[in-house]
Design a protein around this motif. Structure first.
Motif, short mmCIF file in Angstrom:
data_model
loop_
_atom_site.label_atom_id
_atom_site.label_comp_id
_atom_site.label_asym_id
_atom_site.label_seq_id
_atom_site.Cartn_x
_atom_site.Cartn_y
_atom_site.Cartn_z
N ILE A 272 41.30 -16.31 3.18
CA ILE A 272 40.04 -16.18 3.90
C ILE A 272 39.22 -15.03 3.32
O ILE A 272 38.00 -15.13 3.15
CB ILE A 272 40.30 -15.96 5.40
CG1 ILE A 272 40.84 -17.26 6.02
CG2 ILE A 272 39.04 -15.50 6.13
CD1 ILE A 272 41.17 -17.15 7.49
N ARG A 278 32.81 -16.23 0.62
CA ARG A 278 33.04 -15.48 1.85
C ARG A 278 33.19 -13.99 1.56
O ARG A 278 32.72 -13.14 2.33
CB ARG A 278 34.30 -16.01 2.56
CG ARG A 278 34.48 -15.49 3.97
CD ARG A 278 35.67 -16.14 4.66
NE ARG A 278 35.45 -17.58 4.78
CZ ARG A 278 36.15 -18.50 4.15
NH1 ARG A 278 37.12 -18.15 3.33
NH2 ARG A 278 35.89 -19.76 4.32
N THR A 398 31.58 -18.60 6.86
CA THR A 398 32.27 -19.65 7.62
C THR A 398 32.43 -20.94 6.83
O THR A 398 32.73 -21.98 7.43
CB THR A 398 31.51 -19.94 8.92
OG1 THR A 398 30.14 -20.31 8.61
CG2 THR A 398 31.48 -18.72 9.82
N LEU A 401 36.52 -23.85 6.03
CA LEU A 401 37.48 -23.42 7.04
C LEU A 401 38.09 -24.62 7.74
O LEU A 401 37.41 -25.59 8.05
CB LEU A 401 36.80 -22.53 8.08
CG LEU A 401 36.36 -21.13 7.66
CD1 LEU A 401 35.58 -20.48 8.79
CD2 LEU A 401 37.55 -20.27 7.28
N GLU A 405 41.46 -22.03 11.53
CA GLU A 405 41.13 -20.75 10.91
C GLU A 405 39.80 -20.19 11.39
O GLU A 405 39.42 -19.08 11.01
CB GLU A 405 41.09 -20.91 9.39
CG GLU A 405 42.43 -21.24 8.77
CD GLU A 405 42.31 -21.48 7.27
OE1 GLU A 405 41.19 -21.81 6.81
OE2 GLU A 405 43.32 -21.34 6.57
N ALA A 409 38.74 -16.18 11.02
CA ALA A 409 37.65 -15.89 10.08
C ALA A 409 36.48 -15.23 10.80
O ALA A 409 35.87 -14.30 10.29
CB ALA A 409 37.20 -17.18 9.39
N TYR A 413 35.03 -11.42 10.14
CA TYR A 413 33.60 -11.15 9.92
C TYR A 413 33.11 -10.06 10.87
O TYR A 413 32.37 -9.15 10.47
CB TYR A 413 32.82 -12.45 10.14
CG TYR A 413 31.34 -12.33 9.93
CD1 TYR A 413 30.80 -12.06 8.68
CD2 TYR A 413 30.46 -12.50 10.99
CE1 TYR A 413 29.44 -11.96 8.48
CE2 TYR A 413 29.08 -12.41 10.82
CZ TYR A 413 28.58 -12.14 9.56
OH TYR A 413 27.22 -12.04 9.37
#
Length: 497
Positions: A272, A278, A398, A401, A405, A409, A413
């Motif tokens: 992630i 991301r 995002t 995903l 998750e 995630a 963030y």
């Protein structure tokens, strides 16, 4: 940072499409506004609360610190719990708990009760914030709808920090500091009325395989790190206690990464964080918050201590920034996101905020037309930059995903936002204090000298904030150099869908 369209997988499956899905947006945005408001709304009310409850100068920081520690330290755990019990259910629990903690804080008869209530708010905010963002992720998977929804959500969240200062000033002056906490009760009631309109989701995991070592290491590491930042300004970065907190926090987080790389059911899967798109979003948001939270602090100090504004008038100055942030997230980002790549939009957003910082570095004690020439342009540029960045970064953070998750995630963030805000506030405030102290040592401590030295300290710290934002823009450019053009995440979702 650029990847090809084929590198981005289709987003999580959309829940059954329904007209009522759009009700999710105002409900979760209201909850996000509450969480962000409470990070700043008590700042202006703090002197009044201190007088009422008899807090000492040494202890009063716990009104702010207790919330920050509980919120930042438990976000990753909250994200995992959201996925395990279902995001709508977690959202409801978070709302109710947040309201109860707010009621306790508003009715507090002593300092300890207020500290405990603020910590309770942080605990439930750590559940509420990732649940709110996760519900958006799972509800809006169509590219165009997703961009609109995230723009509104980011605008509300980004403007909430500045709006908290405004609301705190108004409530403290015209009502009572306790209403800075009580205000969450009617807001929660409205949000709860909208919960049945949110599409129901299924739990995406189980707490039977909860990564207990990861929970302990992440919570302890983040708490030490955030608390170390809060203590750096009053004690200095070289203080043994501060160094022990910061080094201990970093070591625990490093050990957390090692544990997550080896365990079968990690609290935070490292993929992630290591995802290229991301990762850019996380880094840019962390740097933006580091600069902007120090910026809010200095504007509040400058308008009240140098210009002699009342708390309400000082708050209204920041309202210009809140409105500009909302415009940047809902309008500017929406128009640009299909014309330029997200990395270009993020770099431009950082530079827009940097330009706003640069204007304020030119402030002097006797600057004329301060509001029109300095404050207003600075508020507009920083607000538009912040709004554009968050609307884009929320979407980028995002992508790709699985439903299971989404919670963790979203929590990651929110965590980088909290760490960036805590670090930036401590760093910039300590720079301003030390520069002012050095100036007074060299020039004496007369009344005019103190004022001049204070403004000098603010401008030097704002130069550092300017450097952070420019460095962030350059970093985004370097990371994207030599890669294929990155479509906006929502466009990539449409193409692969």
């Amino acid at each position: 940072m650029r990847v090809a369209v084929t590198d981005i997988q289709q987003d999580a499956p959309s829940p059954p499409r329904s007209r009522k899905r759009w009700w999710t947006l105002p409900v979760v945005s209201l909850a996000q506004l509450m969480v962000v408001l409470d990070a700043t709304i008590v700042n202006i009310a703090l002197p009044s609360a201190q007088d009422t409850l008899g807090m000492t100068d040494t202890d009063r920081h716990w009104v702010i610190t207790a919330y920050a520690l509980a919120f930042g330290g438990l976000l990753l755990v909250g994200g995992r719990v959201c996925s395990a019990i279902g995001h709508r259910r977690a959202f409801t629990i978070g709302l109710i708990g947040f309201a109860l903690a707010s009621a306790l804080g508003g009715a507090a008869g002593d300092a300890a009760t207020l500290f405990a209530a603020r910590a309770g708010q942080g605990v439930f905010a750590a559940l509420l914030a990732p649940a709110a963002l996760s519900l958006l992720i799972l509800t809006f998977t169509d590219g165009r709808e997703r961009g609109k929804a995230f723009g509104v959500f980011a605008g509300v969240g980004a403007g909430g920090a500045a709006l908290g200062v405004v609301a705190g000033g108004l409530l403290t002056e015209y009502a009572n500091w306790r209403w800075c906490l009580y205000i969450n009760i009617p807001m929660t009631a409205i949000a709860l009325l909208g919960v049945p309109l949110i599409l129901r989701d299924r739990p995406g995991g189980s707490l039977r395989h909860l990564d207990v070592p990861g929970v302990l290491l992440s919570a302890a590491g983040l708490v030490l790190l955030v608390y170390g930042f809060t203590q750096a300004e009053p004690h200095g970065w070289g203080d043994p206690m501060v160094l022990a907190l910061l080094v201990g926090g970093l070591l625990l987080l490093a050990l957390f990464v090692l544990v997550e790389a080896r365990t079968r059911h990690p609290l935070l899967p490292l993929r992630i964080l290591l995802h290229r798109v991301r990762g850019t979003a996380f880094v840019s948001v962390c740097l933006m918050f580091a600069a902007m939270f120090g910026f809010y602090l200095f504007v509040s100090y400058y308008t009240q201590t140098i210009l002699g504004y009342s708390p309400v008038k000082a708050g209204m100055t920041l309202l210009v920034n809140a409105v500009s942030t909302t415009i940047g997230a809902m309008l500017v980002a929406g128009r640009l996101q299909r014309r330029v790549g997200p990395d270009v939009l993020i770099a431009g957003s950082l530079l827009s905020s940097a330009a706003g910082m640069l204007i304020l570095t030119q402030l002097e004690v006797n600057s004329s037309n301060v509001f029109a020439v300095y404050l207003t342009p600075s508020m507009v540029l920083t607000g538009i930059g912040l709004g554009c960045l968050l609307a884009t970064a929320t979407n980028m953070a995002t992508v790709q995903l699985d439903p299971a998750e989404a919670g963790v995630a979203s929590a990651a963030y929110n965590t980088v936002q909290q760490v960036g805000a805590a670090f930036g506030t401590a760093l910039l405030n300590s720079i301003a204090t030390s520069v002012t102290g050095a100036y007074l040592d060299d020039h004496g401590r007369g009344a005019d000298t103190v004022t001049t030295g204070t403004v000098h300290g603010y401008t030097v710290a704002l130069w550092v904030a300017f450097g952070i934002l420019v460095a962030g823009a350059l970093l985004v450019g370097l990371l994207s150099r030599g890669r294929h053009r990155t479509p906006h995440p929502e466009t990539a979702a449409e193409a692969t869908g």
